[in-house]
Design an enzyme around this catalytic site. Structure first.
Site, mmCIF file in Angstrom:
data_model
loop_
_atom_site.group_PDB
_atom_site.id
_atom_site.type_symbol
_atom_site.label_atom_id
_atom_site.label_comp_id
_atom_site.label_asym_id
_atom_site.label_seq_id
_atom_site.Cartn_x
_atom_site.Cartn_y
_atom_site.Cartn_z
ATOM 1 N N GLU A 1 0.846 -1.202 0.000
ATOM 2 C CA GLU A 1 0.000 0.000 0.000
ATOM 3 C C GLU A 1 0.877 1.247 0.000
ATOM 4 O O GLU A 1 2.007 1.216 0.503
ATOM 5 C CB GLU A 1 -0.867 0.014 1.274
ATOM 6 C CG GLU A 1 -2.337 -0.261 1.040
ATOM 7 C CD GLU A 1 -3.089 0.839 0.297
ATOM 8 O OE1 GLU A 1 -2.506 1.534 -0.550
ATOM 9 O OE2 GLU A 1 -4.288 0.999 0.576
ATOM 10 N N ASP A 2 0.353 2.331 -0.523
ATOM 11 C CA ASP A 2 1.071 3.608 -0.451
ATOM 12 C C ASP A 2 1.069 4.124 0.978
ATOM 13 O O ASP A 2 2.097 4.479 1.536
ATOM 14 C CB ASP A 2 0.453 4.636 -1.415
ATOM 15 C CG ASP A 2 -1.067 4.729 -1.321
ATOM 16 O OD1 ASP A 2 -1.691 4.014 -0.511
ATOM 17 O OD2 ASP A 2 -1.653 5.519 -2.082
ATOM 18 N N ASP B 1 -3.950 4.695 6.594
ATOM 19 C CA ASP B 1 -4.514 5.848 7.286
ATOM 20 C C ASP B 1 -5.450 5.307 8.383
ATOM 21 O O ASP B 1 -4.983 4.949 9.461
ATOM 22 C CB ASP B 1 -5.232 6.683 6.219
ATOM 23 C CG ASP B 1 -5.787 7.983 6.740
ATOM 24 O OD1 ASP B 1 -5.281 8.486 7.733
ATOM 25 O OD2 ASP B 1 -6.744 8.511 6.130
ATOM 26 N N PHE C 1 -1.852 15.846 4.907
ATOM 27 C CA PHE C 1 -2.290 15.300 3.624
ATOM 28 C C PHE C 1 -1.107 15.223 2.664
ATOM 29 O O PHE C 1 -0.494 16.220 2.314
ATOM 30 C CB PHE C 1 -3.442 16.096 3.008
ATOM 31 C CG PHE C 1 -4.090 15.276 1.936
ATOM 32 C CD1 PHE C 1 -4.995 14.265 2.267
ATOM 33 C CD2 PHE C 1 -3.733 15.431 0.599
ATOM 34 C CE1 PHE C 1 -5.538 13.442 1.288
ATOM 35 C CE2 PHE C 1 -4.273 14.620 -0.384
ATOM 36 C CZ PHE C 1 -5.188 13.629 -0.033
ATOM 37 N N ARG D 1 0.463 12.449 -8.586
ATOM 38 C CA ARG D 1 1.002 11.094 -8.407
ATOM 39 C C ARG D 1 2.424 10.978 -8.953
ATOM 40 O O ARG D 1 3.216 10.170 -8.487
ATOM 41 C CB ARG D 1 0.126 10.058 -9.126
ATOM 42 C CG ARG D 1 -1.249 9.859 -8.503
ATOM 43 C CD ARG D 1 -1.909 8.628 -9.129
ATOM 44 N NE ARG D 1 -3.339 8.572 -8.908
ATOM 45 C CZ ARG D 1 -3.923 8.065 -7.819
ATOM 46 N NH1 ARG D 1 -3.195 7.571 -6.851
ATOM 47 N NH2 ARG D 1 -5.237 8.052 -7.707
HETATM 48 P P1 IMP Z 1 -7.557 3.843 4.868
HETATM 49 O O1 IMP Z 1 -8.621 2.832 4.585
HETATM 50 O O2 IMP Z 1 -8.102 5.039 5.601
HETATM 51 O O3 IMP Z 1 -6.327 3.299 5.518
HETATM 52 O O4 IMP Z 1 -7.243 4.402 3.444
HETATM 53 C C1 IMP Z 1 -6.050 4.369 2.852
HETATM 54 C C2 IMP Z 1 -6.174 5.008 1.484
HETATM 55 O O5 IMP Z 1 -6.611 6.380 1.587
HETATM 56 C C3 IMP Z 1 -4.803 5.052 0.857
HETATM 57 O O6 IMP Z 1 -4.594 3.926 0.053
HETATM 58 C C4 IMP Z 1 -4.856 6.325 0.055
HETATM 59 O O7 IMP Z 1 -5.373 6.045 -1.233
HETATM 60 C C5 IMP Z 1 -5.839 7.221 0.770
HETATM 61 N N1 IMP Z 1 -5.109 8.202 1.608
HETATM 62 C C6 IMP Z 1 -5.023 8.228 2.952
HETATM 63 N N2 IMP Z 1 -4.272 9.254 3.386
HETATM 64 C C7 IMP Z 1 -3.865 9.908 2.269
HETATM 65 C C8 IMP Z 1 -3.032 11.075 2.057
HETATM 66 O O8 IMP Z 1 -2.502 11.719 2.979
HETATM 67 N N3 IMP Z 1 -2.846 11.431 0.759
HETATM 68 C C9 IMP Z 1 -3.401 10.755 -0.282
HETATM 69 N N4 IMP Z 1 -4.152 9.666 -0.131
HETATM 70 C C10 IMP Z 1 -4.403 9.247 1.139
HETATM 71 MG MG MG Z 2 -4.875 3.830 -2.059
#
Ligand code: IMP
Ligand code: MG
Length: 185
Positions: free
Chosen positions: A98-99, A102, A151, A164
């Site tokens: 994963e990138d 969060d 962010f 990106r």
């Molecule tokens: P989670 O389900 O909240 O953990 O979501 C993770 C996804 O939300 C990541 O794969 C990102 O695509 C997006 N995301 C969460 N934080 C950021 C951020 O700071 N910048 C850009 N995308 C984010």
């Molecule tokens: Mg993502």
């Protein structure tokens, strides 16, 4: 990179060194075992492309794409599969890439689906970890950096599908998303 819109937090050189280190850790962990790397689209593709070239054991790759239900920007944890894996993962060692993690809800959902398919193991690797926002009980097994609640864009991460391609990990300036949100009203 437009430095009026972003602040650089982690440079491309720093990223390279960190990804090399992650590649060494992952190679050591999986040496002598099969390894299927599963990238979560779209954000993970840049990190994953760099990471697999720093791993010196045989591996296979596949991708999944998921989207949150509804239009809400607040992650509900309910996720729809848009692109599933191509093959069976039975008896494979899965490394989800994963990138950023969060809330953790996306990865939690994906892991729960994949566990039902009887893989040998599932581990998680992310470039960025935002533990302060966590809602699901998820911890990456391998990660690049822990970051505060900011962010982030660049290195695969987007804001409204932009940035990106930026080679550095950047913080989007508040002036950019405030302006865009006003424009959308
Ligand atoms: P989670 O389900 O909240 O953990 O979501 C993770 C996804 O939300 C990541 O794969 C990102 O695509 C997006 N995301 C969460 N934080 C950021 C951020 O700071 N910048 C850009 N995308 C984010
Ligand atoms: Mg993502």
């Amino acid at each position: 990179m437009n430095l009026q819109e972003v602040d650089v937090l982690i440079t491309a050189e720093e990223i390279k060194a960190k990804v090399q280190e992650l590649g060494r850790q992952i190679s050591a962990e999986y040496r002598g075992r099969n390894l299927l790397i599963v990238g979560i689209l779209k954000g993970a593709f840049v990190f994953m492309a760099d990471l697999i070239r720093e791993i010196d054991i045989p591996l296979e790759i596949d991708f999944m794409d998921v989207s949150s239900y509804g239009a809400s920007t607040v992650s509900s944890g309910e996720v729809r599969i848009i692109k599933d894996l191509d093959y069976s993962i039975k008896d494979k060692n899965i490394l989800i890439v994963e990138d950023i993690i969060d809330t953790g809800l996306t990865v939690k959902y994906i892991t729960s689906i994949l566990y039902k398919r009887e893989p040998a193991s599932i581990k998680i690797c992310c470039m960025l970890d935002k533990p302060s926002r966590r809602k699901a009980d998820i911890k990456p097994d391998f990660y690049g950096y822990t970051i505060e609640d900011r962010f982030i864009v660049g290195y695969g991460l987007d804001y409204a599908e932009k940035y990106r391609e930026y080679p550095a990990i950047c913080e989007l300036k508040a002036s950019v998303y405030n302006k865009q949100e006003e424009g959308n009203e």
